[in-house]
Structure formats: structure tokens, C-alpha cells
Design a protein around this motif. Sequence first.
Motif, PDB file in Angstrom:
ATOM      1  N   VAL A  28      -4.801 -14.563   0.685  1.00 22.10           N
ATOM      2  CA  VAL A  28      -4.162 -15.703   1.355  1.00 22.10           C
ATOM      3  C   VAL A  28      -5.206 -16.724   1.812  1.00 22.10           C
ATOM      4  O   VAL A  28      -4.971 -17.929   1.794  1.00 22.10           O
ATOM      5  N   GLY A  32      -4.607  -8.248   1.155  1.00 20.23           N
ATOM      6  CA  GLY A  32      -3.655  -9.363   1.170  1.00 20.23           C
ATOM      7  C   GLY A  32      -4.224 -10.571   1.885  1.00 20.23           C
ATOM      8  O   GLY A  32      -4.116 -11.718   1.410  1.00 20.23           O
ATOM      9  N   GLU A  64       9.717 -15.124   1.496  1.00 21.58           N
ATOM     10  CA  GLU A  64      11.030 -14.450   1.476  1.00 21.58           C
ATOM     11  C   GLU A  64      10.950 -13.372   2.551  1.00 21.58           C
ATOM     12  O   GLU A  64      10.277 -12.360   2.361  1.00 21.58           O
ATOM     13  N   GLY A  93      -2.655  -4.647   3.629  1.00 22.56           N
ATOM     14  CA  GLY A  93      -2.420  -6.058   3.935  1.00 22.56           C
ATOM     15  C   GLY A  93      -3.706  -6.733   4.385  1.00 22.56           C
ATOM     16  O   GLY A  93      -4.053  -7.829   3.933  1.00 22.56           O
ATOM     17  N   GLU A 127       0.833  -1.213   0.000  1.00 22.47           N
ATOM     18  CA  GLU A 127       0.000   0.000   0.000  1.00 22.47           C
ATOM     19  C   GLU A 127       0.866   1.261   0.000  1.00 22.47           C
ATOM     20  O   GLU A 127       0.425   2.335  -0.386  1.00 22.47           O
TER      21      GLU A 127
HETATM   22  P1  NAD Z   1       5.099  -6.397   5.412  1.00 16.03           P
HETATM   23  O1  NAD Z   1       5.160  -7.799   5.844  1.00 16.03           O
HETATM   24  O2  NAD Z   1       4.549  -5.387   6.341  1.00 16.03           O
HETATM   25  O3  NAD Z   1       4.227  -6.254   4.081  1.00 16.03           O
HETATM   26  C1  NAD Z   1       4.535  -6.967   2.909  1.00 16.03           C
HETATM   27  C2  NAD Z   1       3.281  -7.133   2.068  1.00 16.03           C
HETATM   28  O4  NAD Z   1       2.358  -7.963   2.777  1.00 16.03           O
HETATM   29  C3  NAD Z   1       2.545  -5.828   1.772  1.00 16.03           C
HETATM   30  O5  NAD Z   1       2.023  -5.883   0.473  1.00 16.03           O
HETATM   31  C4  NAD Z   1       1.419  -5.849   2.802  1.00 16.03           C
HETATM   32  O6  NAD Z   1       0.297  -5.080   2.429  1.00 16.03           O
HETATM   33  C5  NAD Z   1       1.092  -7.326   2.847  1.00 16.03           C
HETATM   34  N1  NAD Z   1       0.422  -7.788   4.077  1.00 16.03           N
HETATM   35  C6  NAD Z   1       0.488  -7.250   5.319  1.00 16.03           C
HETATM   36  N2  NAD Z   1      -0.274  -7.983   6.167  1.00 16.03           N
HETATM   37  C7  NAD Z   1      -0.792  -9.004   5.461  1.00 16.03           C
HETATM   38  C8  NAD Z   1      -1.637 -10.112   5.785  1.00 16.03           C
HETATM   39  N3  NAD Z   1      -2.104 -10.307   7.013  1.00 16.03           N
HETATM   40  N4  NAD Z   1      -1.945 -10.983   4.804  1.00 16.03           N
HETATM   41  C9  NAD Z   1      -1.479 -10.823   3.553  1.00 16.03           C
HETATM   42  N5  NAD Z   1      -0.698  -9.782   3.184  1.00 16.03           N
HETATM   43  C10 NAD Z   1      -0.348  -8.892   4.118  1.00 16.03           C
HETATM   44  O7  NAD Z   1       6.574  -6.010   4.965  1.00 16.03           O
HETATM   45  P2  NAD Z   1       7.116  -4.592   4.512  1.00 16.03           P
HETATM   46  O8  NAD Z   1       7.236  -3.721   5.709  1.00 16.03           O
HETATM   47  O9  NAD Z   1       6.340  -4.112   3.334  1.00 16.03           O
HETATM   48  O10 NAD Z   1       8.578  -4.970   3.973  1.00 16.03           O
HETATM   49  C11 NAD Z   1       9.698  -5.033   4.769  1.00 16.03           C
HETATM   50  C12 NAD Z   1      10.028  -6.465   5.118  1.00 16.03           C
HETATM   51  O11 NAD Z   1      10.199  -7.217   3.920  1.00 16.03           O
HETATM   52  C13 NAD Z   1      11.342  -6.601   5.852  1.00 16.03           C
HETATM   53  O12 NAD Z   1      11.195  -7.480   6.927  1.00 16.03           O
HETATM   54  C14 NAD Z   1      12.279  -7.200   4.829  1.00 16.03           C
HETATM   55  O13 NAD Z   1      13.352  -7.940   5.346  1.00 16.03           O
HETATM   56  C15 NAD Z   1      11.364  -8.029   4.022  1.00 16.03           C
HETATM   57  N6  NAD Z   1      11.934  -8.275   2.693  1.00 16.03           N
HETATM   58  C16 NAD Z   1      12.384  -9.531   2.411  1.00 16.03           C
HETATM   59  C17 NAD Z   1      12.979  -9.788   1.175  1.00 16.03           C
HETATM   60  C18 NAD Z   1      13.464 -11.166   0.826  1.00 16.03           C
HETATM   61  O14 NAD Z   1      13.588 -11.450  -0.356  1.00 16.03           O
HETATM   62  N7  NAD Z   1      13.741 -12.019   1.768  1.00 16.03           N
HETATM   63  C19 NAD Z   1      13.088  -8.770   0.235  1.00 16.03           C
HETATM   64  C20 NAD Z   1      12.618  -7.514   0.567  1.00 16.03           C
HETATM   65  C21 NAD Z   1      12.024  -7.275   1.798  1.00 16.03           C
END
Ligand code: NAD
Length: 499
Positions: A236, A232, A270, A228, A198
Motif C-alpha cells: 500500500v 500488505g 470493499e 497484513g 495469511e
Molecule cells: P482484514 O481487513 O483483517 O484483512 C484483509 C486483508 O488485508 C488481509 O489480506 C490482510 O492481511 C490485509 N491487511 C491487514 N492489515 C493491513 C494493512 N495495514 N495494510 C495492508 N493490508 C493489510 O479483513 P479480514 O478479517 O480478512 O476479512 C473480513 C472483513 O472483510 C469483514 O469486515 C468483511 O465484511 C470484509 N469483506 C468485505 C467484502 C466486500 O466485498 N465488501 C467481501 C468479503 C469480506
Amino acid sequence: MTISITAPTVSAHTDAFLKRKHKLYIDGEWVDGVSGEMIDVIDPATGKVISQSTAGVAADVDKAVTAARAAFETGPWSKMTGLQRGKLISKLACRLEELADELAEIEAIDCGKPVTYAKYVDVGLSANIYHYMAGWASKVSGETVSLANPGEYHAFTMREPVGVVAAITPWNFPLVLTAYKLAPLLAVGCTAILKPSELTPLSTLRFVEILEEVGFPPGVVNVITGYGVPAGAALVEHDGVDKVAFTGSVETGRRIAAAATGNLKRVTLELGGKSPMIVFPDADLDRAIPGLASAIFFHQGQVCTAGTRLYVHKSIHDKVVEGIAAESRKLKIGHGLNLDTTMGPLISSAQLQKVMGFLDQGKAEGAETVIGGGRVGDTGFFMEPTILANTKDTMSVVREEIFGPVLCAQAYDDDDLDVIAAKANDTIFGLAASVWTRDISVAHKMARRIKAGSVWINAHNFYDPALPFGGFKQSGWGREEGSEAIRTFTEVKSICAVL
Ligand code: NAD
């Protein structure tokens, strides 16, 4: 460190794009969301609203899943050969390259990235991923199997697309992390619903316009923007979704793993990291120091594989830490659209507060600030590149993912590779690590001892579409990229003719 935060004007086409009403993309049509609600999109360099996206809800998700299912089961996509799919994916990759400047401008203003990095890293890597996976599309196959049973048989395996995939992505690399999922899933013949963050939906929306222009059939790729929860979460939980490919935080990853149990959909995760960088006394410091600085300060440390824990031999500790501090002074903090900017803002006010909170905790626990530690200006969400020294493995700054430009350094005084590796492995994460030495034997011995999905030698944050990527431990489930990505979006079917 120089600072210039004034926002330059965007090009006419990006201006027009930002002003457009951004709808949902379902079954080849741009449609209004059921709720009628919109979400402000903010430029993190100015804190100002630059656009809006649609707040998708469960009813929108339902329509998108129905469209993706129809496209998967009966649409023209389902009848295309791998070669035909590969040609379309190649066409998309070429178009991304042609529109690199425009996409980079959108990514820079939405995510707070220096526009040149956005062009060569975000758009360039994404295009390469599509090019690479286009080649795989015509090479997905099973194998013939010799059976253990006596008799005559014709037995073989097939790899079939897993089906409808929900691709949920975070805000730090929207185009690249979408490509990680979408390129292989399209190559094998799946269909998708994209759910960008978002906070940064814009490049995904422009990307899908390009995908539409290139000629992907309706329903093959759909986009639901929104929070999310509900958007999201509805994906899921949806029984019509066969697989969730997720990149994001560990907390959300756990929720997704639990919510996916309804229809036992496939899940790849990831997640976060706390990647160590181990520097040996014989390292080539002219090469290592800029590499270590970039490993932590690139994209303000908002990188899942950022080199956040520095373990450097006592004999060279001060030289290395001072060298990284000197590199950080060369950074030009500013709006990503200024061409000389090399360090942009953090993504949001909340993220800035979170990082500052970690710094306060670190200092209270005894870490020493070598450089940085403060907010920069009061416009947007900028902060100084920061190095904490004398950190201990028990400190929260060393144990938790900060997701900001904060390096935690500590000296080690040991020659035993097992002891050094044990320090590096003392974390719940296992995403990546780097080893810096001229001794090829030490480098490979350490690489074997590190428990992480990627280990780089004399480099950090090195990605390639051919190299599998993912995490050990709580950094995730499964792998993206390379041939692993083809496996992860396919099911294996065994066929046996008893002759
Ligand atoms: P986040 O988990 O808050 O959100 C990621 C996505 O999930 C967003 O699109 C969000 O809207 C959605 N989301 C949130 N709650 C949800 C739910 N209950 N069900 C389904 N979808 C939901 O993460 P963020 O703050 O956007 O990103 C940062 C995090 O991402 C960090 O922890 C970082 O390490 C990780 N990250 C990992 C990789 C990797 O490849 N391992 C790469 C980039 C970022």
C-alpha cells in the motif's frame, strides 16, 4: 442440526500440494522469501496445521512491484491486444472449471467451507467472472467528443490501464474476491501483485500455478503471501503501485486509504456490511424463509453481505422467525470435506471468541436467544446457527458487523415505507439489502429508498459478474464487477487535435 466433525482424508494431489513448500511468485519464478519465515496454515475444522506459507516482507514486495512494473511497461503483455488478453483469460477460466474439484477441496479445507459449495460457488463464480471479463478485454474503448469551442477538431477519449495493481483480499472468499479484481485488471492490461489473507493463502497459490501453466507472461501476476503488516502495508505504501484494490474490514480499509496518500494511488475498498432484510406481510413465505435462513447462515455468516438484520412485519414475525429456526435445525455441521456438511466452522479461534463476545453483549443488552448461541464441540471453531429476537437498533449486535451465524430479528408495525426504510438505513454500512414481498410496486419503492450498493428483491446474496458490486457509506469506495470494474482499472485520457 446434526454434527460430524471428523476430518476425511484429502485426495493425493491435494495432500501433495499441502506438503509442498509454498514460496512467493515473482516475475514468473517461485522464490523463497527474504525473511525465511513461514506462517502456519490451519484447518479451521480441526484446529490443526495443514500447510505453511511464506511470510513476505517489504524487500519481497519491492521485487514483486519491480517485476509487475517491467511487465506492464515493456513486457510481452504490454504489446498484446485486448483480444489476445481475452483469449488467455478465457483459457484460464476453462482450466479453473476443469480443476474445480481440486480447487474446491483446497478452498474447503483452508476456509472451512462445504466442498460442494466451494465447487459451485467459489470456483464456479470465479470461473464465470474470468469468462465474463475475457469478453470485455476486446471492448475497452473511449468515445469521440463534440467540443463546445468553435472551430474544427478531432477530439476523443481513450481508456488506458491504470498500471500496477496491488490486490489485497480477505479470508472468506479467496478465489472469488481475487477474481473480482484480477479478471478486470487483466482484461484492461494492468499487472498485479496478489496479497491473499495469511489465514487462507492456499487456493490463491494453487490458482497462480494454474495461471502460470496457462501461459501468462512473467511478472503479469505476482503473489506475496504474508501478514497484513508488513506485506500488505508495504504494498500500500509502495510508490511503484498505481492502485490498491482491497477487500476486507473497515478498520484496515481506513488504514489503507490513509497509507495510499503518499503517491495518491487509486484505491477501491470493499468493506464490511450489516445488511437488512425487510419482510412484508404479503411475502411468499415458502420462498422467503429458506432464502432468509441461507442469507444469514451461508458460510457461517462470514459473508460481507450476510443478511444480519431481519425486519419483519409484526403480523408474520413469529411465523418467519420460527421458520428460520426450523431451517437452521436442518443444517449439518461438520468438516467441509464431508459431502453432507452444509455448515462448516468459523475461520479461527479469534473469530469464534469475537462472535461469542457479541452474543454475551447482546444478551446483556436484552436480546432474546431463539435458537443456538453456543460453541459446537471443542475441536475446531464451530458454533451453532443463532437467532436473537427482540433486538433493538441501539444494541451492539444490531449496529456492528459480527461476521458469524447470528441473525438479529425485530418486528415492525408500520405501513409507511419511509419509516421502514429509515430503520433499514440506520447503520454506518450500506453494502446490501433484501426486500421480500409479492407487491412489485412496494418492492421497487423500497429498493429506491434503501441506501446500499446492492438491493435484492425476493432473494439475498445474489451475485453476477455483470452486476456492479460495492458499498455506500462505510461499506467502501468504488465498485467491482460489470462495466464499472473496467472503469475502475482504467484512466481516461482526452486527446484533441486542433485541425
Ligand atoms: P482484514 O481487513 O483483517 O484483512 C484483509 C486483508 O488485508 C488481509 O489480506 C490482510 O492481511 C490485509 N491487511 C491487514 N492489515 C493491513 C494493512 N495495514 N495494510 C495492508 N493490508 C493489510 O479483513 P479480514 O478479517 O480478512 O476479512 C473480513 C472483513 O472483510 C469483514 O469486515 C468483511 O465484511 C470484509 N469483506 C468485505 C467484502 C466486500 O466485498 N465488501 C467481501 C468479503 C469480506
